[in-house]
Design an enzyme around this catalytic site. Structure first.
Site, PDB file in Angstrom:
ATOM      1  N   HIS A 278      41.824  -4.023   0.416  1.00 36.01           N
ATOM      2  CA  HIS A 278      42.519  -2.428   0.230  1.00 36.01           C
ATOM      3  C   HIS A 278      44.040  -2.450   0.894  1.00 36.01           C
ATOM      4  CE1 HIS A 278      38.863  -0.545  -1.070  1.00 36.01           C
ATOM      5  NE2 HIS A 278      38.073  -1.397  -0.197  1.00 36.01           N
TER       6      HIS A 278
ATOM      7  N   ASN B  60      34.762   4.308  -2.860  1.00 35.55           N
ATOM      8  CA  ASN B  60      35.377   3.687  -3.773  1.00 35.55           C
ATOM      9  C   ASN B  60      35.537   4.456  -5.151  1.00 35.55           C
ATOM     10  OD1 ASN B  60      36.206   1.100  -2.786  1.00 35.55           O
ATOM     11  ND2 ASN B  60      34.147   0.202  -3.145  1.00 35.55           N
TER      12      ASN B  60
ATOM     13  N   TYR C  46      34.861  -2.171  10.112  1.00 31.39           N
ATOM     14  CA  TYR C  46      35.876  -1.432   9.676  1.00 31.39           C
ATOM     15  C   TYR C  46      36.595  -1.304  11.091  1.00 31.39           C
ATOM     16  CZ  TYR C  46      35.535  -0.458   4.702  1.00 31.39           C
ATOM     17  OH  TYR C  46      35.378  -0.384   3.340  1.00 31.39           O
TER      18      TYR C  46
END
Length: 485
Positions: free
Chosen positions: A54, A127, A337
């Site tokens: 990303h 997404n 993350y």
């Protein structure tokens, strides 16, 4: 000839590289799974300074307004009454390419929303597709490696892309999405967004529900053909960024309507699909969409680096009334993350303006570290409990506890009655019109025909045959025709 044994970085043999260790079959993952943590932690540290995935992104500020009463399902404060508005920041992105890549490419799109709620920031990371390629986080670094530039050639290699998919039949559903008409959105404004994972909502009475999020674009879904995308990417690699920036600047504010699918927690065990499998959807006839509210973007960032590139989203940023499910990919991302941001931006990245709470104040005992600006004064203590009026715990869990049972170990996901890797891919194919099927087959064949190994091609063709015999036959014929040219 016997194959060499896969090992950890310390040289210990790996028993299972397909399934993470969990607390019983279908239970949450275990911190003791050294192989999983090592893979994810090392994977997060492979690139400096852009995101490993990303990397190419755009973002904007706006608000979310509740339009429908969902208090029967969650006691989240920002969803507590109709008309309630919450400031948001949204980041869109491509997945596989680098920071300098083009926007108009065939690739899933990230759709991440940060809600600046009065109970802290809630990050919903998703997404533009409701499913994903793999169902276990231990496979995620390998998947991304297969899609990224080859270490030797320095380019994306069809052999790598399709070889991984050949060995990962659960990817067939997402491959069908990606190679179909919605594989290249015309802009970020003209695509849907999905939480993709299964999350848990808990109401004021403590009842638990599992939910899936659907952001439906109010601009209408528009996509590009491969030919249109190639032309646009060549003329303006920044096409999606340009479109979003200019639309908001001229007062055309894109919006999405948020819906959720709601499953009572008690129904999860006997549902015909594993409801925590990221490669599966919940058919709407089983769990219809229920409207929640409206997301509107109306302000561009003043500085792309400070506000888009330094924006940090983590799915473990929950608020009371919302929590995780046993979704294995979600469980892995709860660690990965936040770890990626601590590595890339530093341990104090949550103090940056775009990441800091706006409707409340963060109060904790975190101090020091790189770029520390949170000294909190000479009298503030950095430990708890204390006798100096420091912040204290509430004793109230954010969400309902998840039941666990069974033995620890690397378990494959539990099988529900309709669980296989192909049924939903076949259902998706059969929903398509004849023109959509033609484009899907052409897109798949265009990539698969470039693979050098016949056995890899045959393994992938077997997946499409298993999804639908016509699907497999047409892809096989198209691949054969292209390879004979």
């Amino acid at each position: 000839m016997s194959k060499r044994v896969l090992t950890t970085e310390s040289g210990a043999p790996v028993a299972d590289n397909q399934n993470s260790a969990s607390a019983g079959v279908g239970g949450p993952l275990l911190l003791q799974d050294q192989h999983l943590l090592e893979k994810l932690a090392r994977f997060n540290r492979e690139r400096i300074p852009e995101r490993v995935v990303h990397a190419r992104g755009s973002g904007a500020y706006g608000h979310f307004e509740v339009t429908d009463d969902v208090t029967a399902f969650t006691h989240a404060d920002f969803l507590s009454e109709t008309g309630r508005r919450t400031e948001v920041f949204v980041r869109f992105s491509t997945v596989a390419d680098s920071l300098g890549g083009a926007d108009a490419v065939r690739d899933p799109r990230g759709f991440a929303v940060k809600f600046y709620t009065a109970e802290g920031n809630y990050d919903l990371v998703g997404n533009n597709t409701p499913v994903f390629f793999v169902k276990d986080p231990v496979k995620f670094p390998d998947f991304i490696h297969s899609q990224k530039r080859d270490p030797f050639t320095g380019r994306q290699e069809p052999d790598n892309v399709w070889d991984f998919w050949a060995h990962s039949p659960e990817a067939t559903h997402q491959v069908t999405w990606l190679m179909g008409d919605r594989g290249i959105p015309a802009s970020y404004r003209h695509m849907n967004g999905y939480g993709s994972h299964t999350y848990q909502w808990t109401n004021a009475e403590g009842e638990a529900f599992f939910v899936k999020y659907h952001f439906k674009t109010n601009q209408g879904v528009r996509s590009l053909s491969s030919e249109q995308a190639a032309e646009i990417a060549g003329n303006d690699p920044n096409s999606h960024q340009t479109d979003l920036l200019q639309a908001i600047e001229r007062g055309v504010h894109p919006s999405w309507t948020l819906y959720v699918q709601v499953m009572p927690a008690a129904e999860a065990a006997d549902y015909r699909f594993n409801p925590f499998d990221l490669t599966k959807v919940w058919p709407h006839r089983d769990y219809p969409l229920q409207r929640v509210g409206r997301l509107v973007l109306d302000r561009n960032p003043d500085n792309v680096f400070a506000e888009v590139e330094q924006a940090a989203f983590s799915p473990n940023n929950f608020v009371p009334g919302i929590g995780p499910s046993p979704d294995k990919m979600l469980q892995g991302r709860l660690f990965a993350y936040a770890d990626a941001h601590r590595y890339r931006l530093g341990v104090n990245h949550t103090l940056l303006a775009v990441n800091a709470p706006k409707a409340t104040t963060a109060r904790n005992y975190g101090r020091d570290g790189l770029m520390a600006v949170n000294s909190q004064g000479r009298y503030a203590k950095n430990y708890e409990p204390n006798s100096y009026d420091g912040p204290v715990e509430t004793g109230r869990p954010l969400s309902a506890p998840l039941p666990v049972s069974g033995h620890t170990g690397t378990h494959a996901a539990p099988q529900h009655t309709k669980d296989d890797d192909f049924v939903q891919a076949g259902d998706l194919y059969r929903l398509m019109s004849e023109e959509e099927r033609q484009r899907l087959v052409a897109n798949i064949a265009g990539g698969l025909s470039q693979v050098s190994r016949d056995d890899v091609i045959e393994k992938n063709l077997a997946h499409f045959h298993a999804a639908d015999p016509e699907y497999g036959r047409r892809v096989a014929e198209a691949v054969r025709a292209l390879r004979e040219d």
